[in-house]
Design a protein around this motif. Structure first.
Motif, short mmCIF file in Angstrom:
data_model
loop_
_atom_site.label_atom_id
_atom_site.label_comp_id
_atom_site.label_asym_id
_atom_site.label_seq_id
_atom_site.Cartn_x
_atom_site.Cartn_y
_atom_site.Cartn_z
N GLN A 17 55.48 5.26 39.87
CA GLN A 17 55.64 4.37 41.01
C GLN A 17 57.09 4.35 41.49
O GLN A 17 58.02 4.45 40.71
CB GLN A 17 55.22 2.95 40.63
CG GLN A 17 53.73 2.80 40.35
CD GLN A 17 52.89 3.10 41.58
OE1 GLN A 17 53.13 2.55 42.65
NE2 GLN A 17 51.89 3.96 41.42
N LYS A 18 57.26 4.21 42.78
CA LYS A 18 58.59 4.16 43.39
C LYS A 18 59.26 2.82 43.06
O LYS A 18 58.65 1.76 43.19
CB LYS A 18 58.48 4.33 44.90
CG LYS A 18 59.80 4.33 45.66
CD LYS A 18 59.64 4.96 47.04
CE LYS A 18 58.68 4.18 47.89
NZ LYS A 18 59.33 3.00 48.53
N ARG A 19 60.52 2.89 42.61
CA ARG A 19 61.28 1.67 42.36
C ARG A 19 61.81 1.11 43.67
O ARG A 19 61.88 1.81 44.67
CB ARG A 19 62.43 1.95 41.39
CG ARG A 19 61.95 2.31 39.99
CD ARG A 19 63.09 2.79 39.11
NE ARG A 19 62.61 3.18 37.77
CZ ARG A 19 63.26 3.98 36.95
NH1 ARG A 19 64.42 4.52 37.32
NH2 ARG A 19 62.76 4.26 35.76
N ARG A 20 62.23 -0.15 43.64
CA ARG A 20 62.59 -0.84 44.89
C ARG A 20 63.79 -0.21 45.61
O ARG A 20 63.92 -0.35 46.82
CB ARG A 20 62.87 -2.33 44.61
CG ARG A 20 64.02 -2.59 43.67
CD ARG A 20 64.27 -4.09 43.54
NE ARG A 20 65.36 -4.39 42.62
CZ ARG A 20 65.22 -4.58 41.32
NH1 ARG A 20 64.01 -4.48 40.79
NH2 ARG A 20 66.26 -4.86 40.55
N ALA A 40 60.12 -4.23 25.56
CA ALA A 40 59.31 -3.22 24.86
C ALA A 40 59.56 -1.83 25.44
O ALA A 40 59.68 -0.84 24.72
CB ALA A 40 57.83 -3.58 24.96
N VAL A 41 59.65 -1.74 26.78
CA VAL A 41 59.90 -0.45 27.43
C VAL A 41 61.30 0.05 27.09
O VAL A 41 61.50 1.24 26.83
CB VAL A 41 59.72 -0.58 28.96
CG1 VAL A 41 60.20 0.69 29.66
CG2 VAL A 41 58.27 -0.84 29.30
N ILE A 42 62.26 -0.86 27.06
CA ILE A 42 63.63 -0.46 26.71
C ILE A 42 63.69 0.08 25.29
O ILE A 42 64.35 1.11 25.03
CB ILE A 42 64.59 -1.65 26.89
CG1 ILE A 42 64.78 -1.96 28.37
CG2 ILE A 42 65.96 -1.34 26.24
CD1 ILE A 42 65.57 -3.21 28.64
N GLU A 43 63.01 -0.57 24.37
CA GLU A 43 62.99 -0.08 22.99
C GLU A 43 62.38 1.31 22.91
O GLU A 43 62.87 2.18 22.18
CB GLU A 43 62.21 -1.05 22.10
CG GLU A 43 62.90 -2.38 21.86
CD GLU A 43 64.25 -2.22 21.19
OE1 GLU A 43 64.39 -1.34 20.31
OE2 GLU A 43 65.20 -2.95 21.57
N ARG A 44 61.34 1.54 23.68
CA ARG A 44 60.72 2.86 23.69
C ARG A 44 61.67 3.89 24.30
O ARG A 44 61.80 5.01 23.78
CB ARG A 44 59.41 2.83 24.48
CG ARG A 44 58.74 4.19 24.52
CD ARG A 44 57.49 4.20 25.37
NE ARG A 44 56.97 5.56 25.48
CZ ARG A 44 55.95 5.89 26.27
NH1 ARG A 44 55.35 4.98 26.99
NH2 ARG A 44 55.53 7.14 26.33
N ARG A 45 62.34 3.52 25.39
CA ARG A 45 63.28 4.43 26.02
C ARG A 45 64.41 4.79 25.06
O ARG A 45 64.88 5.94 25.03
CB ARG A 45 63.85 3.81 27.30
CG ARG A 45 62.87 3.79 28.46
CD ARG A 45 63.55 3.35 29.74
NE ARG A 45 62.61 3.32 30.86
CZ ARG A 45 62.27 4.36 31.61
NH1 ARG A 45 62.81 5.54 31.34
NH2 ARG A 45 61.42 4.24 32.61
N PHE A 60 57.47 9.54 29.72
CA PHE A 60 57.15 8.12 29.82
C PHE A 60 55.83 7.90 30.58
O PHE A 60 55.73 7.07 31.48
CB PHE A 60 58.28 7.35 30.51
CG PHE A 60 59.57 7.35 29.76
CD1 PHE A 60 59.64 6.86 28.47
CD2 PHE A 60 60.72 7.85 30.35
CE1 PHE A 60 60.84 6.88 27.77
CE2 PHE A 60 61.91 7.87 29.66
CZ PHE A 60 61.97 7.38 28.36
N ASP A 61 54.82 8.72 30.24
CA ASP A 61 53.47 8.59 30.78
C ASP A 61 53.35 8.98 32.26
O ASP A 61 52.34 8.69 32.89
CB ASP A 61 52.93 7.16 30.59
CG ASP A 61 52.94 6.73 29.14
OD1 ASP A 61 52.64 7.58 28.26
OD2 ASP A 61 53.25 5.56 28.85
N ASN A 62 54.38 9.60 32.81
CA ASN A 62 54.32 10.06 34.19
C ASN A 62 54.74 11.53 34.25
O ASN A 62 55.54 11.98 33.44
CB ASN A 62 55.25 9.23 35.09
CG ASN A 62 54.81 7.79 35.22
OD1 ASN A 62 53.77 7.50 35.80
ND2 ASN A 62 55.59 6.88 34.67
#
Length: 217
Positions: free
Chosen positions: A56-59, A157-162, A91-93
């Motif tokens: 998805q496109k970020r803002r 949670a996403v940051i930890e994965r990154r 990251f799933d994309n």
């Protein structure tokens, strides 16, 4: 024609160096996008290859400038038609580089920059072995985490994965021709520009080993 800023000192004044493909990879949060934008701003004749992505496109992003945002069906169609020089699931994309876009810029005598991950870099090396590969690293794990949190775009949670994935990504640094530690943005841009000119021997991966091992320790 190739920018005067990037003329190698060994090339005659009236003779521009041959256009090259430069592959730049980094873990998430290392700052490669900012580095690339500053480099292109200094050297407007360089061409930046805009990747396709299914995320998805970020803002703050713009279609066609940051990425070409496509759906999964269209992305797989590009893959099946052989229109992607490289592609990877991150990251799933999915992300991928237009083969036609790269070949067009090179044919028009422009240096081309690819901003991709280490998986994509491996694929590009296989099909275009003459490419120059560059890996960008953060100065420390703590600074990497700070940068990821300062984005304020991801959950804890996403940051930890990154962070976990970034450490895994950084283990591939020695697959690249050059490494640059992005601890000072202006200096890192200077070094990146020097790599493109062909006169940044201290950035060779073998010479960077002691510093990189310290960062990864």
């Amino acid at each position: 024609m190739t920018s005067n800023r990037l003329k190698h000192s060994g090339v005659a004044a009236n003779e521009a160096p041959a256009a090259r493909l430069f592959v730049i990879a980094a873990p998430s949060g290392a700052g490669k996008t900012t580095l690339v934008r500053k480099l292109v701003a200094r050297n407007p004749d360089i061409r930046f290859s805009v990747s396709y992505t299914t995320r998805q496109k970020r803002r703050n992003e713009e279609d066609g400038r940051d990425y070409f945002f496509v759906n999964l069906t269209d992305f797989h169609d590009l893959q099946e038609k052989g229109e992607l020089l490289e592609s990877a699931l991150v990251f799933d994309n999915y992300y991928g580089t237009s083969r036609q876009q790269v070949e067009k810029h090179l044919a028009n005598d422009h240096h081309v920059l690819l901003e991709i991950d280490w998986q994509g870099a491996q694929q590009v090396r296989e099909s275009m072995s003459e490419c120059i590969t560059i890996f960008i690293l953060p100065p420390s794990r703590a600074e990497l985490e700070r940068r990821l949190r300062d984005r304020q775009t991801d959950s804890d949670a996403v940051i930890e994965r990154r962070l976990r994935d970034a450490l895994s990504d950084m283990s591939h640094w020695n697959e690249f021709d050059y490494c640059i530690v992005n601890d000072d943005l202006d200096r890192a841009v200077d070094e990146l520009e020097a790599v493109l000119r062909g006169d940044c021997e201290h950035c060779r991966s073998a010479r960077m080993r002691p510093l990189i091992e310290k960062i990864l320790a």
